[in-house]
Design a protein around this motif. Structure first.
Motif, PDB file in Angstrom:
ATOM      1  N   ASP A  49       0.771  -1.106  -0.052  1.00  0.00           N
ATOM      2  CA  ASP A  49       0.074  -0.028   0.158  1.00  0.00           C
ATOM      3  C   ASP A  49       1.019   1.197  -0.130  1.00  0.00           C
ATOM      4  OD1 ASP A  49      -1.973  -1.526   0.144  1.00  0.00           O
ATOM      5  OD2 ASP A  49      -2.685  -1.357   2.198  1.00  0.00           O
ATOM      6  N   TYR A  50       0.204   2.278  -0.716  1.00  0.00           N
ATOM      7  CA  TYR A  50       0.985   3.594  -0.819  1.00  0.00           C
ATOM      8  C   TYR A  50       0.914   4.271   0.442  1.00  0.00           C
ATOM      9  CZ  TYR A  50       1.585   8.570  -1.903  1.00  0.00           C
ATOM     10  OH  TYR A  50       1.645   9.958  -1.564  1.00  0.00           O
TER      11      TYR A  50
ATOM     12  N   PHE B 244      -8.832   3.358   0.469  1.00  0.00           N
ATOM     13  CA  PHE B 244      -8.038   4.288   1.504  1.00  0.00           C
ATOM     14  C   PHE B 244      -8.097   3.504   2.763  1.00  0.00           C
ATOM     15  CE2 PHE B 244      -8.154   7.264  -1.659  1.00  0.00           C
ATOM     16  CZ  PHE B 244      -7.237   8.186  -1.241  1.00  0.00           C
ATOM     17  N   LYS B 245      -7.248   3.520   3.731  1.00  0.00           N
ATOM     18  CA  LYS B 245      -7.235   2.694   5.037  1.00  0.00           C
ATOM     19  C   LYS B 245      -6.828   3.741   6.112  1.00  0.00           C
ATOM     20  CE  LYS B 245      -5.930  -1.860   3.059  1.00  0.00           C
ATOM     21  NZ  LYS B 245      -5.002  -2.856   3.092  1.00  0.00           N
TER      22      LYS B 245
ATOM     23  N   LYS C 111      -2.797  -5.012  12.170  1.00  0.00           N
ATOM     24  CA  LYS C 111      -2.579  -5.426  10.626  1.00  0.00           C
ATOM     25  C   LYS C 111      -3.888  -5.039   9.868  1.00  0.00           C
ATOM     26  CE  LYS C 111      -2.925 -10.332   8.477  1.00  0.00           C
ATOM     27  NZ  LYS C 111      -2.927 -11.598   8.754  1.00  0.00           N
ATOM     28  N   PHE C 112      -4.915  -4.940  10.654  1.00  0.00           N
ATOM     29  CA  PHE C 112      -6.070  -4.222   9.874  1.00  0.00           C
ATOM     30  C   PHE C 112      -6.489  -2.801  10.319  1.00  0.00           C
ATOM     31  CE2 PHE C 112      -6.478  -8.858   9.701  1.00  0.00           C
ATOM     32  CZ  PHE C 112      -6.411  -8.896   8.216  1.00  0.00           C
ATOM     33  N   PRO C 113      -6.799  -1.907   9.457  1.00  0.00           N
ATOM     34  CA  PRO C 113      -7.544  -0.562  10.006  1.00  0.00           C
ATOM     35  C   PRO C 113      -8.673  -0.601  10.566  1.00  0.00           C
ATOM     36  CG  PRO C 113      -7.916  -0.674   7.632  1.00  0.00           C
ATOM     37  CD  PRO C 113      -6.995  -2.051   7.968  1.00  0.00           C
ATOM     38  N   THR C 114      -9.056   0.636  11.209  1.00  0.00           N
ATOM     39  CA  THR C 114     -10.545   0.508  11.806  1.00  0.00           C
ATOM     40  C   THR C 114     -11.574   1.024  10.800  1.00  0.00           C
ATOM     41  OG1 THR C 114      -9.554   1.245  13.995  1.00  0.00           O
ATOM     42  CG2 THR C 114     -11.858   2.070  13.492  1.00  0.00           C
ATOM     43  N   ILE C 115     -10.847   2.071   9.666  1.00  0.00           N
ATOM     44  CA  ILE C 115     -11.669   2.581   8.731  1.00  0.00           C
ATOM     45  C   ILE C 115     -11.332   2.245   7.441  1.00  0.00           C
ATOM     46  CG2 ILE C 115     -12.854   4.730   7.804  1.00  0.00           C
ATOM     47  CD1 ILE C 115     -12.796   5.727  10.618  1.00  0.00           C
ATOM     48  N   SER C 116     -12.131   2.025   6.230  1.00  0.00           N
ATOM     49  CA  SER C 116     -11.567   1.990   4.834  1.00  0.00           C
ATOM     50  C   SER C 116     -12.793   2.301   3.964  1.00  0.00           C
ATOM     51  CB  SER C 116     -11.153   0.455   4.621  1.00  0.00           C
ATOM     52  OG  SER C 116     -12.331  -0.436   4.734  1.00  0.00           O
ATOM     53  N   SER C 117     -12.291   2.706   2.858  1.00  0.00           N
ATOM     54  CA  SER C 117     -13.262   2.892   1.594  1.00  0.00           C
ATOM     55  C   SER C 117     -13.637   1.846   1.127  1.00  0.00           C
ATOM     56  CB  SER C 117     -12.381   3.949   0.790  1.00  0.00           C
ATOM     57  OG  SER C 117     -11.464   3.530  -0.024  1.00  0.00           O
ATOM     58  N   THR C 118     -14.651   1.752   0.123  1.00  0.00           N
ATOM     59  CA  THR C 118     -14.840   0.450  -0.696  1.00  0.00           C
ATOM     60  C   THR C 118     -14.365   0.718  -2.151  1.00  0.00           C
ATOM     61  OG1 THR C 118     -16.882   1.929  -1.396  1.00  0.00           O
ATOM     62  CG2 THR C 118     -17.242   0.336   0.423  1.00  0.00           C
ATOM     63  N   GLY C 119     -13.410   1.980  -2.365  1.00  0.00           N
ATOM     64  CA  GLY C 119     -12.586   2.195  -3.457  1.00  0.00           C
ATOM     65  C   GLY C 119     -12.202   3.502  -3.502  1.00  0.00           C
ATOM     66  N   THR C 120     -11.416   3.669  -4.601  1.00  0.00           N
ATOM     67  CA  THR C 120     -10.735   5.102  -4.559  1.00  0.00           C
ATOM     68  C   THR C 120     -11.741   6.208  -4.996  1.00  0.00           C
ATOM     69  OG1 THR C 120      -8.710   3.934  -5.285  1.00  0.00           O
ATOM     70  CG2 THR C 120      -8.849   6.310  -5.514  1.00  0.00           C
ATOM     71  N   GLU C 121     -12.574   5.819  -6.234  1.00  0.00           N
ATOM     72  CA  GLU C 121     -13.453   6.821  -6.499  1.00  0.00           C
ATOM     73  C   GLU C 121     -14.554   6.999  -5.612  1.00  0.00           C
ATOM     74  OE1 GLU C 121     -15.291   3.160  -8.926  1.00  0.00           O
ATOM     75  OE2 GLU C 121     -13.720   3.755  -7.375  1.00  0.00           O
ATOM     76  N   ASP C 122     -14.737   6.020  -4.782  1.00  0.00           N
ATOM     77  CA  ASP C 122     -16.092   6.077  -3.659  1.00  0.00           C
ATOM     78  C   ASP C 122     -15.580   6.855  -2.709  1.00  0.00           C
ATOM     79  OD1 ASP C 122     -16.949   3.995  -5.334  1.00  0.00           O
ATOM     80  OD2 ASP C 122     -16.242   2.333  -4.055  1.00  0.00           O
TER      81      ASP C 122
ATOM     82  N   LEU D  73      -1.967   7.878  14.142  1.00  0.00           N
ATOM     83  CA  LEU D  73      -2.623   7.921  12.989  1.00  0.00           C
ATOM     84  C   LEU D  73      -1.820   7.425  11.741  1.00  0.00           C
ATOM     85  CD1 LEU D  73      -5.591   7.894  11.435  1.00  0.00           C
ATOM     86  CD2 LEU D  73      -5.109  10.365  10.935  1.00  0.00           C
ATOM     87  N   LYS D  74      -2.354   6.271  10.941  1.00  0.00           N
ATOM     88  CA  LYS D  74      -1.555   6.231   9.683  1.00  0.00           C
ATOM     89  C   LYS D  74      -2.748   6.199   8.656  1.00  0.00           C
ATOM     90  CE  LYS D  74       1.415   2.504   7.480  1.00  0.00           C
ATOM     91  NZ  LYS D  74       1.984   1.056   7.555  1.00  0.00           N
TER      92      LYS D  74
END
Length: 374
Positions: free
Chosen positions: A193-194, A226-227, A235-246, A326-327
């Motif tokens: 991931d970037y 986005f994470k 290992k896993f984030p608390t918040i993520s998107s469902t896609g970049t354009e989303d 935060l990361k």
């Protein structure tokens, strides 16, 4: 909105402004310089900056709040047109030695790639022609210092700016400070991931993202999520998107379908989300809620240019709160209409947030050669 409501709640602050006409913001001392028209007739509207020079644009003793600032520069010199990537904006709070804002000037105003486009959002507005405005509120208790460093090969004869601020009697103890940091990976590592920002430590709110992605591969580039790793997420984030354009408020690759033609991405500007810049091969499109191609051919990149995309997302009504750290990362994943696949694009970004001070020092900004767009 609270912005409109706040105007009738009188706070008794003292309004001030810093510009080349009043470089230290003194009361009753603006517009004093002389021109060929005579005394006090627009005699000092800009300042020059030389290669490898750092100039102080504003230095303000607090407590105070920067309410708005505006800047513009020439589009190019004889050395080329990448002025917006060659100028580095830095902001320091309360006599700190390391900046809380460090960013190429253009990218800070959602104008990546060293190019110019119109932006019509709530905190960042870029009007014709390259009138760059910032409305992020920036409180400080002791001092604010704003500098500009030029790594452009030639002198830039005119830098125009105005910083509008208010002096106040005091600020709350829990006041948090504005921060922004630019990053870039010229080729993202496949399957890794970037990272937009890491090593934020303290308490605060993440409030915005600007993304400038140059597509180095075919097909759709925006399946990545986005994470947000909050307060010791591992290992896993608390918040993520469902896609970049989303994440940027769009859907289905931003496509608009025209009868008899292939789908084409549609750019847009709104208060909190936007896709203001999309360039294609030998054809730069700069939209301002019109969908019409840019009529200025001098903005074209050339026949060998790669598609470039500029997008923003402001978390002003939905800030992401963190208590310890935060990361923020982005997957570089695509879709070829058959399956998902890992991509290796050229990604740069600006992360915007507020936090308690002191903050962790930033890593060194990339050299000019490593900042130049493709």
């Amino acid at each position: 909105m609270s912005i409109l409501k706040s105007v009738w709640n009188y706070q008794g602050e003292e309004s001030r402004s810093i510009s080349p006409e009043n470089p230290i913001g003194e009361k009753g001392k603006a517009a004093m310089t002389a021109s060929n028209l005579g005394p006090s007739r627009k005699g000092s509207s800009s300042v020059p900056i030389n290669p490898k020079e750092t100039i102080t644009l504003a230095e303000i003793n607090g407590p105070g709040i920067i309410k708005h600032f505006w800047m513009t520069t020439p589009e190019k010199t004889t050395a080329g047109s990448f002025i917006l990537r060659d100028l580095i904006l830095r902001i320091y709070w309360d006599d700190e030695q390391n900046p809380s804002v460090e960013c190429p000037l253009g990218d800070f105003f959602c104008n990546g790639f060293g190019t110019r486009c119109l932006v019509n959002s709530l905190p960042i507005v870029v009007n014709p022609t390259s009138g760059m405005n910032c409305y992020f509120q920036m409180p400080f208790k002791k001092k604010a210092k704003i500098t500009l460093t030029s790594e452009h090969p030639k002198p830039i004869n005119h830098v125009f700016y105005t910083f509008d601020y208010a002096l106040v009697n005091n600020l709350p103890e829990n006041t948090i400070y504005f921060h922004a940091k630019w990053n870039r990976e010229k080729i993202v590592k496949k399957g890794i991931d970037y990272t937009l920002i890491d090593n934020i430590k303290g308490q605060g709110y993440y409030v915005g993202t600007y993304l400038a992605l140059c597509a180095l591969e075919r097909y759709w580039w925006g399946e990545g999520e986005f994470k947000f790793y909050i307060d010791n997420d591992d290992k896993f984030p608390t918040i993520s998107s469902t896609g970049t354009e989303d994440y940027f408020g769009g859907a289905w690759a931003f496509h608009q379908q025209k009868y008899g033609k292939l789908p084409e991405a549609q750019t847009f500007n709104t208060l909190f989300t936007g896709y203001p810049f999309y360039s294609t091969q030998n054809h730069t499109r700069e939209f301002f809620n019109t969908g019409k191609p840019n009529p200025n051919p001098e903005h074209a990149f050339g026949d060998d240019a790669l598609p470039m995309h500029g997008l923003y997302r402001w978390h002003l009504l939905d800030p992401i709160s963190f208590h310890k750290n935060l990361k923020v990362t982005l997957q570089n994943i695509g879709n070829d209409d058959i399956s998902l696949y890992e991509r290796q694009d050229d990604i740069s970004s600006v992360a915007y947030w507020y936090q308690t001070e002191p903050h962790n020092n930033f890593s060194d900004i990339l050299s000019r050669n490593d900042r130049l767009p493709r």
